[in-house]
Structure formats: structure tokens, C-alpha cells
Design a protein around this motif. Sequence first.
Motif, short mmCIF file in Angstrom:
data_model
loop_
_atom_site.label_atom_id
_atom_site.label_comp_id
_atom_site.label_asym_id
_atom_site.label_seq_id
_atom_site.Cartn_x
_atom_site.Cartn_y
_atom_site.Cartn_z
N UNK A 74 -9.08 7.58 -14.98
CA UNK A 74 -9.76 8.20 -16.09
C UNK A 74 -9.96 9.72 -15.70
N UNK A 75 -10.11 10.65 -16.78
CA UNK A 75 -10.49 11.77 -16.59
C UNK A 75 -11.75 12.01 -17.64
N UNK A 76 -13.00 12.16 -17.09
CA UNK A 76 -13.87 12.62 -17.94
C UNK A 76 -14.47 14.14 -17.80
N UNK A 77 -14.41 14.86 -18.72
CA UNK A 77 -14.43 16.28 -18.64
C UNK A 77 -15.56 16.64 -19.91
N UNK A 78 -16.65 17.32 -19.69
CA UNK A 78 -17.49 17.69 -20.62
C UNK A 78 -17.88 19.20 -20.18
N UNK A 84 -5.71 11.60 -8.39
CA UNK A 84 -7.27 11.23 -8.69
C UNK A 84 -7.01 9.66 -9.52
N UNK A 85 -8.04 9.00 -9.37
CA UNK A 85 -8.03 7.71 -10.36
C UNK A 85 -9.27 8.00 -11.23
N UNK A 86 -10.39 8.87 -10.60
CA UNK A 86 -11.63 9.03 -11.61
C UNK A 86 -12.03 10.63 -11.39
#
Length: 985
Positions: A604-608, A576-578
Motif C-alpha cells: 500500500x502506498x498512501x500519499x497525501x 516497500x510494503x507500506x
Amino acid sequence: MQRIIAEELKLDRSAMDLFDKQDEEDDFSGVDKGSRAEIPDVGRLIFNRTMGRTLLVIFQNGSDDEIDFGNFGIPIFDWSGNMIVWTFQGRFRLDLSIKDKVKSANIYLSVSFTISSIIRSAQIIDYLTKNEILKLVHEEASQVLHDISPTLITDCWLYLCLLYFDRDYDEYAHGSNYWVCDGIIPGEGSASWETGQRVHEAIRLEYLHTKKYITFFHWSPVDLIEEKKKSAWISVTSKNVKNQVIPTVPEDATSYFLTLAKSDRLNAVPKNLFHQSIKLCVLRLSCCTFSFASPPFICCRNLKFILLDSCRDEDVEFIDDIDVEFIDDIDKNHVIEWEFLKSLWVLDIRDTNWDWILSPSKMVLMTELRELNLKVVGASSCVWDMTKLELTWLCNIQILRVIDSSTFFTTLVQDPFMGMQNLELLDLSGNSVMEVLPNISIARRMKVLILDGCAGLKQVESAALPKSLESFSFDGFGRASKWKNSLHMPEKQVRPSVHANKVPPKVSKISLEGCEQLKNVFLRGLPNLKELNLSDTAIQELDLEAMQVLQLECLFILGCRNLRRLKWSDAGHPCLKLLCIDCRGKEERGPINDCWQYDSSQPLVHIVITDSKFLRAFKISGDSHGNIFGITDSHQHFHIHLASSVGQRKVIGDNGEGVTILGSEGQPYMDVLNKVIEKDNGEASLAQACTHHLPLGRHIEIAGGYNWESEKQIKRRMEHLMAKAESFHMHDHPSVTTGNLETQFYETQFPNISWCCIQRCPKLHTVFLLDQYPMGIDSFEKMETLCVSHLLAAQCIWSRKLRFQRPFIASPNALQMVVYSFQSFNAFQNLRYIHLHSCPRLKFVLPWYFHTLAKLETIHITYCAELRQIFLKGKPYEGEVATSIIFPSLKCVHLHELPMLHHICEIDMFAPALETIVLRGCWSLMQLPAISSGRALDKSLAVVDCEKDWWDKLKWDGLEASRPLFSPRHSRYYKKAMPRLSVLR
């Protein structure tokens, strides 16, 4: 099973909470619900409750294996006196091999019966008539569903046994449809269909009475059906047709099944076959030939169910040339005769090109049609232009399957579902020529959408989907071999194991965003899929490995509160790229700018997430090659936010604008402190420092209660991430005791961190606990800004035993070690700003024993009542301690309400570039830094903003040369002189 035992024993709530807790653990760990083990703690509670009692456990085993009750906590021992009586039968479950699976039974009883006798242990006990066997079947039916008549359930089972005895009639697809349409299950409306579905799910259909059970029973279901005088159910095959003459269907027949062999086709079905069938409700014709223009069953006015499988048109088979105008005249003259379509509930056409019945003049009659199945159906060689296919008349349709019937899709793209308000399941599997998904958003009750094998489909957009969708399936391997008569996706055993199509599916984007009821998503074998959006859905688990989407680049899972697991242990498949994950709702998360504005050249890995257990599914490595989430890429960015529900407050910055800082609940007198801070601008610098530094490329934020000690595996993952992080923000954590999670075994700590902010952690005693091992020379190498506030228990920022390894190189002869100069030491070499606020028990900041902090520019500390030294004299791992420290870049020192502060630096301090010192309430501080040595001659005086009384008491021993370089300034609103006498008279 263990939960049921606990409920029967009436264990207290704490025991039941153990089940909920373990279920949550298994959800995050990806344990299948059918494979979850017993809980030892609950087993001990059950054992303690039952110990000392004599038990008789009556157990109806629904599995195919023996079960050890000792795992549940029930003491079944030879000396205990307890006994289990169990059966493996029930719900018409007839497993002949179960005896071989029972290993530990003391006594085994089996029952085998024939029409004339019942045999137990090879000894004839009694003689049974057909009626007596029927009573046994009735008794078995009474155990299936207690709120439904056993007679009704018996008839349902015998009906399927009759059909399944000679041939597989796809009982999973239409079992309940047969019962309702035949009238076995009475009533109209949704209640009868729901009852049929319940019975269908309760009966074990895999054990239907087929010919393989004849050796066990020595009777066929026909015997019992004759005993019940159920001649209304008729099944005819080519084997029992004598002289190729099909007998006329009796007048009392309600269900008729005619199955002929493809290899041995008879002549056309007699036109008078059904002329007496006024009660016929269910009709199934397989491999039959009849006139599509005038079918033989056209006179059956009560038909509710029609299934045609592999049938041929008599007119095409036996007539070489067809006059189209003649066929049109036939259709116009037989409108009245086709009125049986008005009462039709289910229509299933398979491998039969009977487009005649799908013409507009026929579809408009099907006002009561509930289910329409078209499988491998296309246009015949004449008569109808299939672009005229109209489905808008089917206002009551609930289930629609158009499978491998691509001919229809020249019209289906033109809003064909406009009037289908009641549609619940849509299956468009195998239609490879369909490039655009029809707009089905109008179907507001739809629950299941199946697009398996739709290789030509390019995109699936959420705007075309109903918000009520609960299940979505897109299997690139192809369509399932069978379907069930229920609102469920195909099961694994009926799906293809390899690609059925030579051409891979073209779909590149699937967006299911906003389908808030969506729980089940099956995606597999989509090699061209690049973007997947599952935001604002109710999914609980997603397996990226099983999906086989190797080209997937962007994955959005925002607002999925129920998400428990994302299985992605091999992050190179897909690469993955995003990746954007946020387990909070819309009102909690706000805009996610990171996901929509990103540089595609930097993954980018954005995890909340609201529970750190979610990280169990990720492969997070901490090697030296930048391996993060399994991807070896030094430019990969990640934003990890362990969130919780926190409040918000605003702090006023230097520019007067409100800056949002998360959480302040639970802090005593915070409202009073905020007013003081706003009045003297005491926290403005802190707010400015925190907001000027937005999350960097690799950012970690921890906000909420996580027990790291009980989550060793999660803690290790966080340690790997923190070693790569460039910015770090921890706040509102009720139980954490150190900011670095006590990761002392790592020699190099935070080597890439640029800014760090720690706030409102009431139990945190040390921000960076580093007592155990000497730190590497690159620890905190890139740190520029440190912001710490509202740590009620913190006693120091860096622990007192902070030590660093001495940098060295090997000498030319490799026998001695030559120590580097200090220039090779990298720790804290970029530290510029220190901001501390409201840490009442803080005693010191940093133990330091080197000669300089070269880039430190600002020291801003407020409301730390017990602070004694900022820079404590440290104890090196080896070598000597510096006698003085030079701060060549220090320009601003702001110290506010530090009554116990004795020294800024415990050893001599030189700050030649100092410009401003602001002090309030630091009455124990007696000396200022020396600024004369190395100060530029043209540099202006250093301003000291302080109380006049404090300035007058300063000591200048050894600082005589620096005294003229300070310019004191005192507040114009200084305190007035207090009266010498008491004001009380």
C-alpha cells in the motif's frame, strides 16, 4: 549571489518573488542549495536596470573558481566600459593555485611577502618588518566579522597556526574550545562560546599556515607570535625535545601542547613539569606516560581544558603488580588535590584507559564540565569496576561523546541522563555492544543524537527520545573519523565509504515520531531495518536510495508539512510494503486508518500531499504489467490525495446520520439549497452513493489548485496513476477544466475505475473530454457509480464526440477483419448508478449509439436547469447507430427540477424492469420509457411519483401498451388553484 545583486539594485517585490518560486521548484526537484543556477528572468531585470550605466563592481570571491557575471545579468563587455575588481582572498584564505584558475582577467596582481620585503610582479616594492606583517594580518582579521575585535580574531588565527604548523591538532574539533578556555575570547557563560563558534565558522581553517606555505611566506607563525610576546602558548613535540628532557612549563603559560611520537616514547613525564603552571588553562598530552593515580598536572588549579590522547599509565607500564588497596588509599588521601576538576570545562580522553578520572569520587567534582569526550576508552587492568560509572552529576554538560567505549554501556542503560537538563549533543558512535538505547527523553534541550556504528542496537523508539531533537544520524557503515565542535552531524568527507564492521547493524525499527524540531536525518547501511517512522517531524527531504535500507518494509511520514522531496526513483530498492505520507498537520489530517489497518500481503502506498510537485521524485510507470511506483505487483494498492485546505459540511443521508463532505465554500446560495435538499431529501441518494463507496485499493483524490498545464511532468504521472485507479474523487479544484485532465491521447480511459465522484470544480466544462481519438473497447469497463455535483460550468459529462473503436479479430486467412458482436464490447458494461446534482449548465450526460446499457439500475439527477437529454444520440467511429436502447436492469429514475429536459433518451428507450419514477419540476418532459416489452407478467406496476398537472399532459404515442403498467401517485400537499382575479385591489 544573484539575490544579493537584486537587493542592492532594489528591484521590486515581483523580482524577489521569482527567487522564492525558483527555490521552491529546486526543493521539489532535489537541487542542492550550493548547485542552484541563476534565474534568467531575474537576469533580464538586472540587465535592464544596469544597461546604459557605467559600473564598477567590487567583488570578494569566496569560491575557488572564476564567476561569469553575465549569468547574473550584469553587462560586462569590452565595449560597455564596465569593470570588475575582485579578490579571491579574505578570511585568511591563502590559495597558491588561484592564479591558474583565473582565465579572463585583463590584469592580474599577486602579493608575496617575506620578513624583509614585499614582492609584486617579481619587483621589490618595500621592506616590511615583523610588526608591519602583523598589521597586515590584523587588517585581514578586520574583514572576517565586523562586530568582533580584529585583535581577538588575529589572536585566534595565530593560536591555531602555531598548533597546526608542526602537527594537526584537530582544530575542527576544539578550535573554539581552545580560544575560550585559554581566555583569548573573554567572558563567561554562553556568550563567549557563541562568539568562539562564530569566529571558528568564519575563518577558513583549510588554509591554516602550515609548512607547505613556507615557500610562499618565508616566515612561520612563531615569528609573529614572538613579536606579540605570546610566550603563553607553548607547543612541544618529540623533535624539539633535546636529550629526551622536557623543559618545565613556564609560569606564564596558558596553553601547553606536548606531543610525543608513539614509536619513540620517552620516559614518564616529569612529575614537576607543571609545578610552576599556576596560569595553565589548556592542556593537551599526546602519547605521554604518567601516573594516572597522581597526574603531574594535578597542581594546575586553573585548568579549563584537558585532552589526553594515547597516553599510558606509568604505574601499569613500570610496575608489574599493583596493590588495589594501596591505590584506594591514594585516592582517599588526594581528594583535595583533585579540586582542579571543579573548574574544568572540557575533558577529552582518547585511546587512553584512564578510568580513574571517571570514578564517582572524581565525576562528582566536575560540576562545571561543559563537554566530555570519551573515544576508545575502557577499563584499565585494575582499580575500577566500570559498572559504577555515574554521569548524573554532570548537570551542566552540553556535549557528551562516548565513542567506541562499549565498556560503559552496562550502566548507561539505567537512566544515566537523569540530571542532564542542558545536554544538547549526544554521540554514542561505535558502541557495538549496546542493544538498548538509554532513555534520553529527560534531556529536553538535546538537538543532536549520533548513533553511527551502533551495530548491536535493535530498536530506536520515540518514547526514549527528547522532542527537541533537530538532527539524528545512524550510519551503519561506522563512526566518522573526526567531529566538529558544533551542534552538527558529521560531514560526508569524514564518514566511512564502506562498511567498517563485518557484522551488519541489527536495528529493525527506528521511530522518530513526534520530534517536531527534527530537520536532518542521516540513515545509511542498515540492511535489517524494516520500519521507519518520521511522522510529525520537520524533515524536508529523504533519499531512500542513498540510505541503502534494502529490507525496509514500512515507512511513515505523516504530519511533515515541510517535506519537499522523497527520492525513490527505483522503488525496488527498497521494496516497500507500506508507504504512508501526509504533508498536513495533525489538526488537518485526522486519523489515517489506511496506514494502521492494512493487509500486509497487499503493498500500500498512501500519499497525501499539498503540492503535486512532490510526485516528481517518484518513478510512476503506466505499463500493462501493473507497474506502479516502480513495483510490478498487480495487487499493490495506493491512495493518492492531492490536498488543500478546505472546509467541511455535513449532508444528511437516508439513515439520518451526518455524512461529512469536504468543502462547499464559494458556492452561491449553498445555505438555501442545503435547506431545500434536507427538506425533500434531494441529495440523500447522492450522499449515500458517495459514502457507500469508500476508497478502494487504488484510489486518487484531487482537492486543491494545481496548474496541470505548467506541470507537464506531473500531469503524465497522474495519467499513469489514473489508468490504474479503482476509485477517483476530484473536488474543490479552482482551475481544472476536465476531470480526466484532458488525457485524450490514451486510447483506453479509466479501465479499472469502479466509482468516480467529481464535485465543486467551478471551471470544469467537461467531466471526461474525449474528442480527439476513438476510445478503446475497455474504457470505463469497470465503472459502477458516477457522482457529479456542483459543477457550475460543466456542459456535459462525456463529450459529444465520444467514439469507440470497433472490436475485431483476425480471420483465419489473416486477410480480412471480422467484427465482434456487441457482447465483446466492454465499455460501461458495469455502470449501475448515475447521480448528478446542481450542474446548472449541463446539457447532456452521455452520447450513446449502442443497443443497451445492460446493468444501469439508477438515474438520479437534480437541479440541472439546462439539461435537455440524458442520453444523447451519438455518432460512432464506424458502423451504424442503434435505433433504440434497452435498459434491462433500470429500476429507479429520480429527476428533480430539470425544467429543460425533453428526453431521457434521444432515441427510443425500453426499461422492462423499471419500478419507480420520481419527477418534480420536469415540465418539458413529455414521454416516459417503454416498459411493456420484456416485462415479467408478475411484476408489480411501476410507480410514478409526479405532479398531477404533468401526468395529465403526458404523451403516450407508441406507448399505449406501457400506459397501464404505470401507477401514478401525486403529493397530498399539491398546490392550490390560483385565483383568476388579481389579489391587488
